[in-house]
Write a protein that holds these residues in place. Structure first.
Motif, mmCIF file in Angstrom:
data_model
loop_
_atom_site.group_PDB
_atom_site.id
_atom_site.type_symbol
_atom_site.label_atom_id
_atom_site.label_comp_id
_atom_site.label_asym_id
_atom_site.label_seq_id
_atom_site.Cartn_x
_atom_site.Cartn_y
_atom_site.Cartn_z
ATOM 1 N N ALA A 13 0.831 -1.213 0.000
ATOM 2 C CA ALA A 13 0.000 0.000 0.000
ATOM 3 C C ALA A 13 0.862 1.259 0.000
ATOM 4 O O ALA A 13 0.699 2.147 -0.848
ATOM 5 C CB ALA A 13 -0.934 -0.007 1.210
ATOM 6 N N ASP A 32 9.330 3.364 7.270
ATOM 7 C CA ASP A 32 8.902 1.958 7.383
ATOM 8 C C ASP A 32 9.830 1.197 8.306
ATOM 9 O O ASP A 32 11.052 1.225 8.147
ATOM 10 C CB ASP A 32 8.890 1.297 5.994
ATOM 11 C CG ASP A 32 8.407 -0.152 6.077
ATOM 12 O OD1 ASP A 32 7.390 -0.404 6.759
ATOM 13 O OD2 ASP A 32 9.058 -1.023 5.479
ATOM 14 N N GLU A 33 9.252 0.488 9.267
ATOM 15 C CA GLU A 33 10.064 -0.303 10.201
ATOM 16 C C GLU A 33 10.302 -1.710 9.668
ATOM 17 O O GLU A 33 11.007 -2.505 10.290
ATOM 18 C CB GLU A 33 9.379 -0.363 11.567
ATOM 19 C CG GLU A 33 8.045 -1.074 11.498
ATOM 20 C CD GLU A 33 7.242 -1.055 12.780
ATOM 21 O OE1 GLU A 33 7.626 -0.382 13.738
ATOM 22 O OE2 GLU A 33 6.209 -1.746 12.799
ATOM 23 N N ARG A 35 8.280 -4.510 9.216
ATOM 24 C CA ARG A 35 7.725 -5.703 9.883
ATOM 25 C C ARG A 35 6.387 -6.089 9.255
ATOM 26 O O ARG A 35 5.346 -6.157 9.924
ATOM 27 C CB ARG A 35 7.565 -5.441 11.385
ATOM 28 C CG ARG A 35 8.908 -5.270 12.088
ATOM 29 C CD ARG A 35 8.754 -5.088 13.583
ATOM 30 N NE ARG A 35 8.080 -6.197 14.211
ATOM 31 C CZ ARG A 35 8.637 -7.370 14.481
ATOM 32 N NH1 ARG A 35 9.891 -7.598 14.159
ATOM 33 N NH2 ARG A 35 7.950 -8.318 15.067
ATOM 34 N N HIS A 45 1.122 -14.914 -3.548
ATOM 35 C CA HIS A 45 0.426 -15.370 -4.767
ATOM 36 C C HIS A 45 -0.701 -14.413 -5.140
ATOM 37 O O HIS A 45 -1.209 -13.685 -4.299
ATOM 38 C CB HIS A 45 -0.175 -16.768 -4.526
ATOM 39 C CG HIS A 45 0.833 -17.769 -4.077
ATOM 40 N ND1 HIS A 45 0.841 -18.309 -2.815
ATOM 41 C CD2 HIS A 45 1.898 -18.297 -4.722
ATOM 42 C CE1 HIS A 45 1.850 -19.149 -2.695
ATOM 43 N NE2 HIS A 45 2.522 -19.165 -3.838
ATOM 44 N N ALA A 79 7.601 5.285 13.203
ATOM 45 C CA ALA A 79 6.940 6.527 13.623
ATOM 46 C C ALA A 79 6.301 6.272 14.980
ATOM 47 O O ALA A 79 5.549 5.300 15.137
ATOM 48 C CB ALA A 79 5.878 6.923 12.609
ATOM 49 N N ASP A 267 -4.185 -3.035 4.186
ATOM 50 C CA ASP A 267 -4.815 -3.855 5.233
ATOM 51 C C ASP A 267 -5.357 -2.991 6.375
ATOM 52 O O ASP A 267 -6.361 -3.346 7.004
ATOM 53 C CB ASP A 267 -3.794 -4.837 5.826
ATOM 54 C CG ASP A 267 -3.563 -6.053 4.935
ATOM 55 O OD1 ASP A 267 -4.046 -6.059 3.781
ATOM 56 O OD2 ASP A 267 -2.876 -6.989 5.389
ATOM 57 N N ALA A 275 -2.339 -8.499 -1.176
ATOM 58 C CA ALA A 275 -1.319 -7.525 -1.572
ATOM 59 C C ALA A 275 -1.800 -6.631 -2.717
ATOM 60 O O ALA A 275 -1.557 -5.420 -2.718
ATOM 61 C CB ALA A 275 -0.040 -8.261 -1.955
HETATM 62 C C1 LIG Z 1 0.921 -15.577 6.177
HETATM 63 C C2 LIG Z 1 0.406 -14.603 5.173
HETATM 64 C C3 LIG Z 1 0.415 -14.943 3.825
HETATM 65 C C4 LIG Z 1 -0.084 -14.054 2.888
HETATM 66 N N1 LIG Z 1 -0.063 -14.414 1.579
HETATM 67 C C5 LIG Z 1 -0.548 -13.574 0.657
HETATM 68 C C6 LIG Z 1 -0.534 -13.942 -0.718
HETATM 69 O O1 LIG Z 1 -0.089 -15.025 -1.093
HETATM 70 N N2 LIG Z 1 -1.073 -13.057 -1.607
HETATM 71 C C7 LIG Z 1 -1.596 -11.853 -1.221
HETATM 72 O O2 LIG Z 1 -2.063 -11.082 -2.075
HETATM 73 N N3 LIG Z 1 -1.599 -11.473 0.076
HETATM 74 C C8 LIG Z 1 -1.091 -12.295 1.023
HETATM 75 N N4 LIG Z 1 -1.105 -11.941 2.332
HETATM 76 C C9 LIG Z 1 -1.691 -10.627 2.694
HETATM 77 C C10 LIG Z 1 -0.701 -9.489 2.372
HETATM 78 O O3 LIG Z 1 0.510 -9.765 2.997
HETATM 79 C C11 LIG Z 1 -1.257 -8.156 2.853
HETATM 80 O O4 LIG Z 1 -2.550 -7.964 2.330
HETATM 81 C C12 LIG Z 1 -0.358 -7.001 2.414
HETATM 82 O O5 LIG Z 1 0.968 -7.184 2.840
HETATM 83 C C13 LIG Z 1 -0.898 -5.701 2.984
HETATM 84 O O6 LIG Z 1 -0.077 -4.645 2.580
HETATM 85 P P1 LIG Z 1 0.009 -3.322 3.445
HETATM 86 O O7 LIG Z 1 0.940 -2.432 2.711
HETATM 87 O O8 LIG Z 1 -1.342 -2.827 3.759
HETATM 88 O O9 LIG Z 1 0.618 -3.774 4.846
HETATM 89 P P2 LIG Z 1 1.983 -4.527 5.184
HETATM 90 O O10 LIG Z 1 2.501 -5.272 4.011
HETATM 91 O O11 LIG Z 1 1.710 -5.293 6.425
HETATM 92 O O12 LIG Z 1 2.992 -3.347 5.481
HETATM 93 C C14 LIG Z 1 2.808 -2.462 6.563
HETATM 94 C C15 LIG Z 1 4.145 -1.883 6.935
HETATM 95 O O13 LIG Z 1 3.955 -0.786 7.839
HETATM 96 C C16 LIG Z 1 4.957 -0.876 8.820
HETATM 97 N N5 LIG Z 1 4.544 -0.082 9.993
HETATM 98 C C17 LIG Z 1 3.490 -0.260 10.820
HETATM 99 N N6 LIG Z 1 3.472 0.678 11.775
HETATM 100 C C18 LIG Z 1 4.544 1.478 11.541
HETATM 101 C C19 LIG Z 1 5.077 2.637 12.187
HETATM 102 N N7 LIG Z 1 4.496 3.161 13.280
HETATM 103 N N8 LIG Z 1 6.211 3.196 11.682
HETATM 104 C C20 LIG Z 1 6.813 2.667 10.579
HETATM 105 N N9 LIG Z 1 6.367 1.580 9.937
HETATM 106 C C21 LIG Z 1 5.226 0.992 10.414
HETATM 107 C C22 LIG Z 1 5.079 -2.364 9.087
HETATM 108 O O14 LIG Z 1 6.273 -2.684 9.771
HETATM 109 C C23 LIG Z 1 5.045 -2.893 7.659
HETATM 110 O O15 LIG Z 1 6.326 -2.904 7.074
HETATM 111 C C24 LIG Z 1 -0.594 -12.784 3.302
HETATM 112 C C25 LIG Z 1 -0.594 -12.436 4.658
HETATM 113 C C26 LIG Z 1 -0.102 -13.334 5.589
HETATM 114 C C27 LIG Z 1 -0.116 -12.940 7.042
#
Ligand SMILES: Cc1cc2nc3c(=O)[nH]c(=O)nc-3n(C[C@H](O)[C@H](O)[C@H](O)COP(=O)(O)OP(=O)(O)OC[C@H]3O[C@@H](n4cnc5c(N)ncnc54)[C@H](O)[C@@H]3O)c2cc1C
Length: 301
Positions: A13, A32-33, A35, A45, A79, A267, A275
């Motif tokens: 995102a 970004d941390e 995690r 996938h 942050a 998310d 993703a």
């Molecule tokens: C086991 C597992 C398998 C998955 N497999 C799939 C798959 O095969 N296909 C698929 O489409 N989706 C999959 N997903 C879902 C997918 O990982 C998420 O939908 C996607 O990563 C969400 O993206 P995002 O950018 O919203 O959040 P994230 O990828 O979770 O990234 C959020 C980021 O924000 C950072 N953050 C949070 N708070 C702070 C702060 N205060 N300061 C700095 N940084 C911060 C976190 O450390 C992290 O790096 C899977 C999820 C899991 C748990």
């Protein structure tokens, strides 16, 4: 310097928002941390052109492509507090840095609460998953255990029946099913066990069997379950963003929250955790933020 936008979170995102804003020539810092919730899994996938890529490789390529746009800066940091208001936010980080920005985007993802079933953390992300659209194909036609209860058990069984007809439900305590739901599962030959789970036995992350406290052992090759989640960070609540009961930030179609100048994507702002959905929400938020910034510039001339 005052950034046009501070993006907190560098998953799909936050990175897609950074790409849109970088291409729109906005000054952006991505804090970004590192995690991400999916860091425990080997492959992502269902993301067109990136099917089966590892989460770390996905981020590496994304950053490589975003670095082409010089107005985007990356900070590996957490942050921890935010003050100020629309046009002048101050973000303080764990490493003692301070960033100023006109707009804010929370792309902070969600976090799993500790798993309370013995052995589940050994298999999570390897043979125990949360989303069949993400990982169902790899477990097709295999014997699967669904750890889920109530109406959700029936819903999950229906969804997963497209990948296998060898399904067992473990409700890990009272099943919370209505009689009609129990009958429907019986009609489809789906056994339901309500004994609490003793442990999950596995070999190198591959589940072998689920052992119940009543002595039953269920052999299986995969598990789907519903983890308990919390927001990736308390910061949206701390600055007044409205949150759903599930802990996601309430946003409009362009990721705008109820707090002026504050957006959220991925998310953190939807219950659909994939993703490609996160990336597309990041893209929409990038457009929303860019439009708002341009509108303000336009008015100030
Ligand atoms: C086991 C597992 C398998 C998955 N497999 C799939 C798959 O095969 N296909 C698929 O489409 N989706 C999959 N997903 C879902 C997918 O990982 C998420 O939908 C996607 O990563 C969400 O993206 P995002 O950018 O919203 O959040 P994230 O990828 O979770 O990234 C959020 C980021 O924000 C950072 N953050 C949070 N708070 C702070 C702060 N205060 N300061 C700095 N940084 C911060 C976190 O450390 C992290 O790096 C899977 C999820 C899991 C748990």
């Amino acid at each position: 310097m005052t950034y046009d936008c501070a993006i907190i979170g560098g998953g799909p995102a936050g990175l897609n928002a950074a790409l849109v804003l970088g291409r729109a020539r906005k000054n952006v810092v991505v804090i970004d941390e590192g995690r991400a919730r999916n860091r425990i899994t080997r492959e992502t996938h269902g993301f067109l052109t990136r099917d089966s890529i590892s989460p770390s490789e996905f981020r590496r390529i994304a950053k490589e492509q975003i670095r082409v746009y010089p107005s985007v800066t990356f900070a590996e940091d957490t942050a921890i507090s935010i003050t100020g208001a629309d046009g002048d936010f101050q973000i303080t980080t764990a490493q003692g840095q301070s960033y100023q920005s006109k707009k804010l985007l929370f792309a902070i993802g969600m976090k799993d609460l500790p798993l309370d079933i013995k052995g589940l953390s050994d298999v999570y992300g390897k043979s125990a998953f949360i989303c069949p659209y993400c990982d169902g194909w790899e477990l097709r036609e295999q014997p699967l255990v669904l750890i889920v209860k109530g109406a959700d058990a029936l819903h999950m069984a229906k969804v997963i029946s497209g990948w296998t007809n060898n399904i067992t439900i473990c409700t890990n305590g009272p099943d919370d099913l209505m009689d009609a739901q129990r009958e429907e599962l019986q009609q489809h030959n789906i056994p339901v066990y309500d004994s609490p789970i003793q442990s999950i036995e596995s070999d190198h992350g591959m589940v072998q069997q689920v052992d119940l406290k009543d002595g039953t052992s269920i052999a299986c090759r995969g598990i789907f379950f519903r983890p308990k989640l919390m927001t990736g960070s308390d910061l949206p609540q701390a600055i007044g963003c409205e949150i759903t009961e599930a802990g996601t930030v309430i946003v409009d179609n362009f990721g705008k929250t109820n707090v002026p100048g504050v957006y959220s994507a991925g998310d953190a702002a939807t219950h659909l955790h994939q993703a490609i959905i996160a990336a597309s929400m990041g893209s929409l938020a990038g457009v929303g933020i860019n439009n708002e910034l341009n509108e303000e510039e336009w008015r100030n001339v």
